[in-house]
Motif scaffolding. Structure first.
Motif, PDB file in Angstrom:
ATOM      1  N   THR A   3      41.300  16.585  65.774  1.00 61.01           N
ATOM      2  CA  THR A   3      40.285  17.448  66.090  1.00 61.01           C
ATOM      3  C   THR A   3      39.406  16.616  67.329  1.00 61.01           C
ATOM      4  O   THR A   3      39.739  15.554  67.797  1.00 61.01           O
ATOM      5  N   ARG A   4      38.420  17.360  67.914  1.00 60.22           N
ATOM      6  CA  ARG A   4      37.527  16.847  68.680  1.00 60.22           C
ATOM      7  C   ARG A   4      37.145  15.588  68.243  1.00 60.22           C
ATOM      8  O   ARG A   4      36.902  14.480  68.927  1.00 60.22           O
ATOM      9  N   ARG A   5      36.316  15.518  67.125  1.00 60.57           N
ATOM     10  CA  ARG A   5      35.969  14.391  66.418  1.00 60.57           C
ATOM     11  C   ARG A   5      36.824  13.087  66.439  1.00 60.57           C
ATOM     12  O   ARG A   5      36.278  12.133  66.338  1.00 60.57           O
ATOM     13  N   PRO A 116      31.486  23.859  59.313  1.00 53.81           N
ATOM     14  CA  PRO A 116      31.948  24.891  60.242  1.00 53.81           C
ATOM     15  C   PRO A 116      30.816  25.688  60.827  1.00 53.81           C
ATOM     16  O   PRO A 116      30.031  26.161  60.262  1.00 53.81           O
ATOM     17  N   ASN A 117      31.106  26.118  62.117  1.00 51.24           N
ATOM     18  CA  ASN A 117      29.792  26.641  62.883  1.00 51.24           C
ATOM     19  C   ASN A 117      29.316  28.177  62.395  1.00 51.24           C
ATOM     20  O   ASN A 117      28.169  28.339  62.261  1.00 51.24           O
ATOM     21  N   THR A 199      43.582  19.618  71.457  1.00 49.10           N
ATOM     22  CA  THR A 199      43.654  19.777  69.786  1.00 49.10           C
ATOM     23  C   THR A 199      44.963  19.804  68.823  1.00 49.10           C
ATOM     24  O   THR A 199      45.772  20.098  69.482  1.00 49.10           O
ATOM     25  N   ARG A 206      38.533  24.991  63.313  1.00 44.14           N
ATOM     26  CA  ARG A 206      38.300  24.937  64.678  1.00 44.14           C
ATOM     27  C   ARG A 206      39.103  25.967  65.557  1.00 44.14           C
ATOM     28  O   ARG A 206      38.743  26.679  66.432  1.00 44.14           O
ATOM     29  N   SER A 212      34.916  29.205  63.153  1.00 40.77           N
ATOM     30  CA  SER A 212      34.482  28.355  64.320  1.00 40.77           C
ATOM     31  C   SER A 212      33.656  29.259  65.435  1.00 40.77           C
ATOM     32  O   SER A 212      32.710  28.889  66.097  1.00 40.77           O
ATOM     33  N   SER A 216      37.390  26.228  72.351  1.00 44.38           N
ATOM     34  CA  SER A 216      37.023  24.913  73.041  1.00 44.38           C
ATOM     35  C   SER A 216      35.435  25.117  73.594  1.00 44.38           C
ATOM     36  O   SER A 216      34.678  24.387  73.576  1.00 44.38           O
ATOM     37  N   ASP A 219      32.837  24.262  70.906  1.00 47.57           N
ATOM     38  CA  ASP A 219      33.192  23.084  70.396  1.00 47.57           C
ATOM     39  C   ASP A 219      32.774  22.106  71.481  1.00 47.57           C
ATOM     40  O   ASP A 219      31.724  21.650  71.534  1.00 47.57           O
ATOM     41  N   TYR A 277      40.950  22.565  75.076  1.00 45.81           N
ATOM     42  CA  TYR A 277      41.743  22.173  74.187  1.00 45.81           C
ATOM     43  C   TYR A 277      43.009  21.744  74.376  1.00 45.81           C
ATOM     44  O   TYR A 277      43.791  21.499  73.518  1.00 45.81           O
TER      45      TYR A 277
END
Length: 372
Positions: A3-5, A116-117, A199, A206, A212, A216, A219, A277
């Motif tokens: 993930t991005r995080r 989540p979004n 990713t 995501r 999501s 990308s 995110d 991503y």
């Protein structure tokens, strides 16, 4: 990297314990750090106990004005672990079905949404109805309509809605903005924002549009978009964009892999940004004016943030972003403090409107005019 995080965590987690939790200033002979805080405390329950919620919780251990006091999760085992790790009492633990009962819990005065979004909209509205201040991760919703409804719900309930724009309090970022406002870069002509990583797990939320709201752009791309706005210091009036997709199996319909987008501003300044991503090591901002420039590399990860200008290195303290953010949120809620860059729901709504325009430009291939 999954993930991005996780990507950002690899870059910044090692510095978490080493970064400065606060900056000493000397209005008197006693450092501010050593003066006990005696005002109101922002007593926070974190909703969503994943990687980022954990980072916020860890960072809050060094806050002076904010305290972690509760949790909301659909996973009982996570709740049990957090109770042990952070000393959360049973009466302050909720799940997604029963958290409306927080209305009757005076221990909690704010809830930080790290889910989540697509879940933000309904959860923030429930938080507002419970009479608690809402802190919501970005993007604040999956549409401008949802964002507007979240703002209206919080206004109606007379509670604050703040968005987790941690970079709005980061010292290197604020120094560039100070220099721009002081005219040290002259007339701003150009901004470039590059944000991306590869990713991992194709089953992660995501890459699920229902959770999501997109790929990308929803995110990592929001950093480049929001950065363009606060670095240039204007609101864009048009956008163009192009989408590139090389893996249609992993990045299904509605999940963008890579988007290049361009913004035009009233002054004539332009921005060229990339959200992806599928490329690692993209975390750079570049601001150019007719008298000078600023470059930040890395520009938005968890730190340490580094930067330079035509005058040399930006020598600002390194901070733990979430620690500073939560103390600043307390000052906004209790003291009416006005941050240099807004972090309210309207700031999040502006990003959502532009993201929708970016997707429209990708679909139509045409320049999209942005309404005020």
């Amino acid at each position: 990297m999954s993930t991005r995080r996780n990507f950002l965590q690899k870059m910044g987690l090692g510095a978490l314990a080493l970064q400065l939790a606060s900056v000493k200033t000397f209005a008197t002979d006693v450092p501010v750090d050593d003066i006990p805080y005696e005002g109101q405390t922002l007593r926070v329950a974190i909703m969503g106990l994943g990687g980022y919620g954990t980072r916020v919780a860890q960072s809050m251990q060094n806050c002076s004005r904010a305290k972690l006091v509760g949790v909301i999760s659909g996973t009982p085992s996570k709740v049990t672990k957090w109770q042990a790790d952070f000393g959360i009492p049973e009466k302050n633990c909720y799940n997604y079905d029963n958290f409306d009962a927080v209305k009757n819990n005076p221990d909690i005065n704010a809830i930080y949404v790290c889910t989540p979004n697509a879940q933000h909209h309904g959860q923030v509205i429930r938080i507002a109805k419970a009479g608690k201040h809402a802190i919501c991760e970005k993007p604040m919703a999956v549409s401008a309509k949802e964002a507007r409804e979240m703002i209206d719900a919080c206004d109606k309930a007379k509670v604050k809605l703040l968005i987790g724009y941690r970079m709005h309090f980061e010292p290197h970022t604020l120094e560039v903005i100070r220099m721009r406002k002081a005219g040290e870069f002259g007339q701003i002509r150009f901004f470039q924002g590059l944000c991306g990583f590869k990713t991992g797990d194709p089953k992660q939320w995501r890459l699920n549009k229902a959770l999501s709201g997109g790929g990308s752009m929803m995110d990592i791309g929001i950093y480049a978009l929001n950065g363009a706005r606060y670095m240039v210091g204007e609101e864009p009036i048009w956008v163009t964009a192009q989408e590139t997709k090389t893996d249609t199996v992993k990045f299904k319909d509605g999940i963008d892999e890579t988007i290049q987008f361009q913004l035009g501003f009233p002054s004539g300044a332009v921005a060229s940004c990339l959200s992806t991503y599928n490329v690692n090591n993209l975390d750079r901002f570049f601001l150019d004016g007719d008298k000078g420039f600023a470059e930040m590399l890395p520009s938005t990860n968890y730190g340490p943030i580094n930067g330079r200008t035509h005058k040399g290195p930006i020598n600002q303290p390194y901070t733990t972003h979430q620690t500073v953010q939560m103390d600043e949120f307390a000052a906004i809620i209790f003291d009416g403090k006005q941050p240099v860059i807004p972090v309210d729901g309207h700031e999040g709504l502006r990003d959502m409107k532009i993201i929708e325009a970016i997707y429209q430009a990708c679909k139509t291939g045409k320049k999209v005019t942005l309404l005020a």
